[in-house]
Every structure is written in structure tokens, then in C-alpha cells.
Design a protein around this motif. Structure first.
Motif, PDB file in Angstrom:
ATOM      1  N   ILE A   1       0.785  -0.978   0.180  1.00  0.00           N
ATOM      2  CA  ILE A   1      -0.028  -0.195   0.030  1.00  0.00           C
ATOM      3  C   ILE A   1       0.771   1.210  -0.122  1.00  0.00           C
ATOM      4  CG2 ILE A   1      -1.755   1.284   1.222  1.00  0.00           C
ATOM      5  CD1 ILE A   1      -2.818  -1.267   2.492  1.00  0.00           C
ATOM      6  N   SER A   2       0.697   2.176  -1.003  1.00  0.00           N
ATOM      7  CA  SER A   2       1.462   3.468  -0.963  1.00  0.00           C
ATOM      8  C   SER A   2       0.791   4.434  -0.182  1.00  0.00           C
ATOM      9  CB  SER A   2       1.450   3.603  -2.549  1.00  0.00           C
ATOM     10  OG  SER A   2       2.272   4.882  -2.728  1.00  0.00           O
ATOM     11  N   LEU A   3       1.539   4.693   0.768  1.00  0.00           N
ATOM     12  CA  LEU A   3       1.101   5.836   1.855  1.00  0.00           C
ATOM     13  C   LEU A   3       1.685   7.255   1.616  1.00  0.00           C
ATOM     14  CD1 LEU A   3       1.450   3.797   5.098  1.00  0.00           C
ATOM     15  CD2 LEU A   3      -0.594   3.950   3.898  1.00  0.00           C
ATOM     16  N   ALA A   4       0.945   8.001   1.651  1.00  0.00           N
ATOM     17  CA  ALA A   4       1.344   9.590   1.600  1.00  0.00           C
ATOM     18  C   ALA A   4       2.169  10.022   3.057  1.00  0.00           C
ATOM     19  CB  ALA A   4       0.213  10.478   1.508  1.00  0.00           C
ATOM     20  N   THR A   5       2.944   9.181   3.337  1.00  0.00           N
ATOM     21  CA  THR A   5       3.766   9.327   4.470  1.00  0.00           C
ATOM     22  C   THR A   5       4.417  10.521   4.687  1.00  0.00           C
ATOM     23  OG1 THR A   5       4.083   6.769   4.941  1.00  0.00           O
ATOM     24  CG2 THR A   5       5.393   8.167   6.330  1.00  0.00           C
ATOM     25  N   LYS A   6       5.298  11.101   3.887  1.00  0.00           N
ATOM     26  CA  LYS A   6       5.957  12.222   3.737  1.00  0.00           C
ATOM     27  C   LYS A   6       5.220  13.410   3.580  1.00  0.00           C
ATOM     28  CE  LYS A   6      10.210  10.062   1.654  1.00  0.00           C
ATOM     29  NZ  LYS A   6      11.018  10.010   0.491  1.00  0.00           N
ATOM     30  N   GLU A   7       4.251  13.598   2.916  1.00  0.00           N
ATOM     31  CA  GLU A   7       3.363  14.661   2.744  1.00  0.00           C
ATOM     32  C   GLU A   7       2.412  14.848   3.875  1.00  0.00           C
ATOM     33  OE1 GLU A   7       3.674  12.355  -1.578  1.00  0.00           O
ATOM     34  OE2 GLU A   7       3.695  11.725   0.697  1.00  0.00           O
ATOM     35  N   LEU A   8       2.013  13.763   4.236  1.00  0.00           N
ATOM     36  CA  LEU A   8       1.119  13.899   5.459  1.00  0.00           C
ATOM     37  C   LEU A   8       1.864  13.763   7.083  1.00  0.00           C
ATOM     38  CD1 LEU A   8      -2.156  12.285   4.081  1.00  0.00           C
ATOM     39  CD2 LEU A   8      -1.568  14.765   4.213  1.00  0.00           C
ATOM     40  N   ASN A   9       3.195  13.423   7.041  1.00  0.00           N
ATOM     41  CA  ASN A   9       3.723  12.999   8.409  1.00  0.00           C
ATOM     42  C   ASN A   9       2.920  12.111   9.107  1.00  0.00           C
ATOM     43  OD1 ASN A   9       5.844  13.289  10.027  1.00  0.00           O
ATOM     44  ND2 ASN A   9       4.818  14.843  11.481  1.00  0.00           N
ATOM     45  N   LEU A  10       2.513  11.040   8.427  1.00  0.00           N
ATOM     46  CA  LEU A  10       1.565   9.978   8.874  1.00  0.00           C
ATOM     47  C   LEU A  10       2.649   9.051  10.149  1.00  0.00           C
ATOM     48  CD1 LEU A  10      -0.043   8.336   5.956  1.00  0.00           C
ATOM     49  CD2 LEU A  10      -1.028  10.130   7.468  1.00  0.00           C
ATOM     50  N   THR A  11       1.716   8.608  10.997  1.00  0.00           N
ATOM     51  CA  THR A  11       2.319   7.742  12.129  1.00  0.00           C
ATOM     52  C   THR A  11       1.261   6.388  11.780  1.00  0.00           C
ATOM     53  OG1 THR A  11       0.542   8.369  13.772  1.00  0.00           O
ATOM     54  CG2 THR A  11       2.908   9.311  13.571  1.00  0.00           C
ATOM     55  N   SER A  12       1.950   5.326  12.565  1.00  0.00           N
ATOM     56  CA  SER A  12       1.063   3.992  12.365  1.00  0.00           C
ATOM     57  C   SER A  12      -0.213   4.241  13.210  1.00  0.00           C
ATOM     58  CB  SER A  12       1.939   2.863  13.113  1.00  0.00           C
ATOM     59  OG  SER A  12       2.404   3.183  14.140  1.00  0.00           O
ATOM     60  N   ALA A  13      -0.297   5.154  14.398  1.00  0.00           N
ATOM     61  CA  ALA A  13      -1.390   5.203  15.211  1.00  0.00           C
ATOM     62  C   ALA A  13      -2.437   5.783  14.221  1.00  0.00           C
ATOM     63  CB  ALA A  13      -1.054   6.287  16.355  1.00  0.00           C
ATOM     64  N   ASP A  14      -1.995   6.725  13.159  1.00  0.00           N
ATOM     65  CA  ASP A  14      -2.943   7.373  12.240  1.00  0.00           C
ATOM     66  C   ASP A  14      -3.835   6.421  11.474  1.00  0.00           C
ATOM     67  OD1 ASP A  14      -2.566  10.034  12.871  1.00  0.00           O
ATOM     68  OD2 ASP A  14      -0.712  10.112  11.506  1.00  0.00           O
ATOM     69  N   LEU A  15      -2.950   5.562  10.927  1.00  0.00           N
ATOM     70  CA  LEU A  15      -3.677   4.524  10.078  1.00  0.00           C
ATOM     71  C   LEU A  15      -4.450   3.499  11.091  1.00  0.00           C
ATOM     72  CD1 LEU A  15      -0.512   3.847   8.072  1.00  0.00           C
ATOM     73  CD2 LEU A  15      -2.617   5.061   7.244  1.00  0.00           C
ATOM     74  N   ASN A  16      -3.971   2.888  12.300  1.00  0.00           N
ATOM     75  CA  ASN A  16      -4.690   1.934  12.918  1.00  0.00           C
ATOM     76  C   ASN A  16      -5.976   2.667  13.387  1.00  0.00           C
ATOM     77  OD1 ASN A  16      -3.109  -0.412  13.016  1.00  0.00           O
ATOM     78  ND2 ASN A  16      -1.499   0.588  14.299  1.00  0.00           N
ATOM     79  N   ALA A  17      -5.780   3.873  13.862  1.00  0.00           N
ATOM     80  CA  ALA A  17      -7.098   4.420  14.365  1.00  0.00           C
ATOM     81  C   ALA A  17      -8.276   4.635  13.181  1.00  0.00           C
ATOM     82  CB  ALA A  17      -6.838   5.778  14.801  1.00  0.00           C
ATOM     83  N   THR A  18      -7.681   4.859  11.894  1.00  0.00           N
ATOM     84  CA  THR A  18      -8.630   4.863  10.703  1.00  0.00           C
ATOM     85  C   THR A  18      -9.246   3.668  10.726  1.00  0.00           C
ATOM     86  OG1 THR A  18      -7.531   6.656   9.834  1.00  0.00           O
ATOM     87  CG2 THR A  18      -8.647   5.224   8.254  1.00  0.00           C
ATOM     88  N   LEU A  19      -8.305   2.614  10.600  1.00  0.00           N
ATOM     89  CA  LEU A  19      -9.005   1.193  10.362  1.00  0.00           C
ATOM     90  C   LEU A  19      -9.931   0.603  11.680  1.00  0.00           C
ATOM     91  CD1 LEU A  19      -5.692  -0.604   9.217  1.00  0.00           C
ATOM     92  CD2 LEU A  19      -7.764  -0.026   7.836  1.00  0.00           C
ATOM     93  N   ILE A  20      -9.647   0.635  12.724  1.00  0.00           N
ATOM     94  CA  ILE A  20     -10.469   0.483  13.857  1.00  0.00           C
ATOM     95  C   ILE A  20     -11.710   1.203  13.842  1.00  0.00           C
ATOM     96  CG2 ILE A  20     -10.796   0.699  16.343  1.00  0.00           C
ATOM     97  CD1 ILE A  20      -7.541   0.054  16.575  1.00  0.00           C
ATOM     98  N   ASN A  21     -11.755   2.637  13.542  1.00  0.00           N
ATOM     99  CA  ASN A  21     -12.944   3.404  13.328  1.00  0.00           C
ATOM    100  C   ASN A  21     -13.748   3.200  12.063  1.00  0.00           C
ATOM    101  OD1 ASN A  21     -12.592   4.716  15.764  1.00  0.00           O
ATOM    102  ND2 ASN A  21     -11.598   6.403  15.009  1.00  0.00           N
ATOM    103  N   GLU A  22     -13.251   2.342  11.194  1.00  0.00           N
ATOM    104  CA  GLU A  22     -13.716   1.881   9.834  1.00  0.00           C
ATOM    105  C   GLU A  22     -14.033   3.155   8.943  1.00  0.00           C
ATOM    106  OE1 GLU A  22     -17.385  -0.361  10.456  1.00  0.00           O
ATOM    107  OE2 GLU A  22     -16.077  -2.020  11.533  1.00  0.00           O
ATOM    108  N   GLU A  23     -13.056   4.047   9.086  1.00  0.00           N
ATOM    109  CA  GLU A  23     -12.956   5.240   8.400  1.00  0.00           C
ATOM    110  C   GLU A  23     -12.139   5.038   6.831  1.00  0.00           C
ATOM    111  OE1 GLU A  23     -12.710   8.208  12.132  1.00  0.00           O
ATOM    112  OE2 GLU A  23     -10.857   7.879  10.812  1.00  0.00           O
ATOM    113  N   SER A  24     -12.423   5.863   5.980  1.00  0.00           N
ATOM    114  CA  SER A  24     -11.983   5.682   4.455  1.00  0.00           C
ATOM    115  C   SER A  24     -10.199   5.873   4.563  1.00  0.00           C
ATOM    116  CB  SER A  24     -12.446   6.495   3.664  1.00  0.00           C
ATOM    117  OG  SER A  24     -11.651   6.626   2.301  1.00  0.00           O
TER     118      SER A  24
END
Length: 301
Positions: free
Chosen positions: A145-168
Motif C-alpha cells: 500500500i502506497s502511503l502519503a507518509t512524507k506529505e502528511l507526516n503519518l504515523t502508524s497510530a493514524d492508520l490504525n485509528a482509521t482502520l479501527i474506526n472503519e473510516e476511509s
């Protein structure tokens, strides 16, 4: 017995033997792969269904980056966003992926996203993600999966929270590359016929892509970008060529002397195997990998 199929460098070893990688970016078709290499891709494709495969281009299923004819990267299937949609990119082919709660659906495949953490050369932690798609046969396909990590300064917590909350997942994905595009220094010295110019708006302003007569595309820079920023455009049908007269490397940076001319090329181009960089010696190590992050850095996404 069910098996797990990953698309890694080991999946396409015959790429190392190829002597026809004449360009920086090279399309590879299924027919150009060995039977064993075709097997993994065909196994994946058979689960997509007829509707998804209606416009499938069998001659453009992998993208290989090469320098002096030696492969530097092999780019296989990966997940991106296409505006507001999730897609799987396979070479030049795009397949729509649906998200249902925390699951991804592609044809007859159902997938679960896994988030991991990696460290870069400086020791900084960043998130990586892949989707494990399960087929009716119970075979599992692991797709990057190609993540916009550099552009958004993403963390693993951002992604896990999105998945747990069933968000897009769409806001966290990188935009799918619109095509293979070189950096100007990769062309080498010479004159190149330009057949078209397109532009895209990004976070850092407008970028221009020159479409060359040999099918390659290159990002405008220096004098060329300055001219296009002024609003100048060639008259439709007017002859146009890109002139590259000098390339110099300092560390990992390149400076390029370039210009546009209202005529056809008059000088022979230097092929990719005859690049002349000043004040530098470049050693290219063959290390084919499948890594969707590297390709986007190279082509400006």
C-alpha cells in the motif's frame, strides 16, 4: 494447500538477464516473463473477474527502471488512490478497490490491511502498510500500500485509528502515478523532439511534463520550467525540441543547462548508456526491488 504469494524481487528474477532495457522506464508484458513468473500474476488476475479485466493491457504489467541497461527497480502491484477512489495499479492497468468497513474488496478477493513500522537511514520511524487479499481458494496475496507518509507526516497510530474506526483510507494514500516520467538529467546530453506539454498542480505549485517523440516523458526544470511558468506555450503543430547542453552532479544533486527551441532536433541524442556528467563518476549497482515509494520519489509523486 493454501499458499501466500508475495510480489518481491525474487518473483521476477529474469529481469536481471534482460538486455533490452533501453530506457530509464521500461514496460514489461506477461509474454516477456518466464512461465514461473507469469504464474504468480496470472494467479492474482484470475480472481479479478471478467468485468475488471475487460480493458486489461497484457503488454504492460510491470514497470522496470534501468540505468545503462541494468535494472535498478522492478515495480509490481501496489495500492494507491485515484482522486477519491482506491485502486490497485499493475503496470499500466488500474483496478478499482472497494473499502467495506476495515476490509478491502477486489473482484473475488477480500483483504485485510496490516500496518507495520520501519526505520529510515537516520533511525526515524515511519509506517508501512500492506493488504493481505484472500481468494476463494484460500490463497493469500500480499500487496503493498502506497502511503502519503512524507506529505502528511503519518504515523502508524493514524492508520490504525482509521482502520479501527472503519473510516476511509483514501486520504492517507498517495495519488496513483499518471505515467512514467524521468528527471531531466536522466536523459543525458542532446536534443529531443517534444510532442506535447502537460501540467499538474501539486503542494509546491505547478509542475510541467514534456512528452517526447520516443514515448518518454520528462519533468521540466531550469530555463524550461521558467519559460512555461511565464505562460508561454508553443503554437499547436509547431516544431519543438528540448536541448540539454550540460549536466553536473554535486553529491546527490544535479544541475542541468537546458532550453526549448522552435525547431526539430539537429544533434544526435546521447543514449542512456552514454550519459556525460561533469565532475563525477557514477557507479550503478544492480539491485532490483519492488518498492512503490522509490518510483514515486523518482517521478515526482
Amino acid at each position: 494447500m493454501a499458499k501466500t504469494i508475495e510480489f518481491s524481487a525474487a518473483s521476477f528474477p529474469s529481469i536481471v538477464l534482460r538486455e533490452d532495457l533501453a530506457h530509464t522506464w521500461n514496460d514489461i508484458g506477461i509474454s516477456q516473463l518466464s512461465d514461473a513468473e507469469q504464474g504468480a500474476l496470472l494467479n492474482l488476475l484470475e480472481h479479478f473477474g471478467t468485468e475488471l479485466l475487460r480493458d486489461f493491457d497484457v503488454e504492460r504489467v510491470l514497470l522496470v527502471k534501468a540505468a545503462n541497461g541494468v535494472p535498478q527497480g522492478v515495480y509490481g502491484p501496489a495500492i494507491f488512490r485515484d482522486d477519491d477512489s482506491i485502486v490497485l495499479k499493475l503496470g499500466a492497468n488500474l483496478f478499482r478497490v472497494q473499502q467495506m468497513s476495515d476490509r478491502l474488496i477486489l473482484g473475488n478477493l477480500r483483504g485485510k490491511v496490516t500496518v507495520t513500522e520501519e526505520k529510515d537511514a537516520a533511525g526515524v520511524t515511519y509506517p508501512k502498510a500492506f493488504c493481505s487479499f484472500v481468494a476463494p481458494s484460500r490463497d493469500v496475496f500480499k500487496i503493498s500500500i502506497s502511503l502519503a507518509t512524507k506529505e502528511l507526516n503519518l504515523t502508524s497510530a493514524d492508520l490504525n485509528a482509521t482502520l479501527i474506526n472503519e473510516e476511509s483510507l483514501v486520504p492517507f494514500l498517495r495519488q496513483v502515478p499518471c505515467g512514467s516520467c524521468m528527471k531531466m538529467h536522466e536523459l543525458g546530453l542532446g536534443e529531443f523532439q517534444v510532442q506535447g506539454i502537460t501540467e499538474t498542480e501539486g503542494e509546491y505549485g505547478t509542475s510541467y511534463k514534456l512528452h517526447l517523440a520516443d514515448g518518454q516523458s520528462v519533468w521540466a526544470r531550469g530555463n524550461v520550467a521558467l519559460l512555461l511558468d511565464s505562460g508561454w506555450r508553443p503554437t499547436p503543430g509547431e516544431a519543438l525540441c528540448l536541448v540539454i547542453s550540460h549536466i553536473e552532479q554535486t553529491g546527490d544533486k544535479y544541475s542541468v543547462d537546458c532550453a526549448l527551441r522552435l525547431r526539430l532536433p539537429s544533434l544526435p541524442n546521447q543514449s542512456s548508456s552514454n550519459h556525460h556528467y561533469h565532475n563525477t563518476a557514477i557507479a550503478v549497482e544492480a539491485s532490483p526491488v519492488i518498492d512503490d515509494e522509490d518510483i514515486e520519489d523518482d517521478i515526482g509523486f
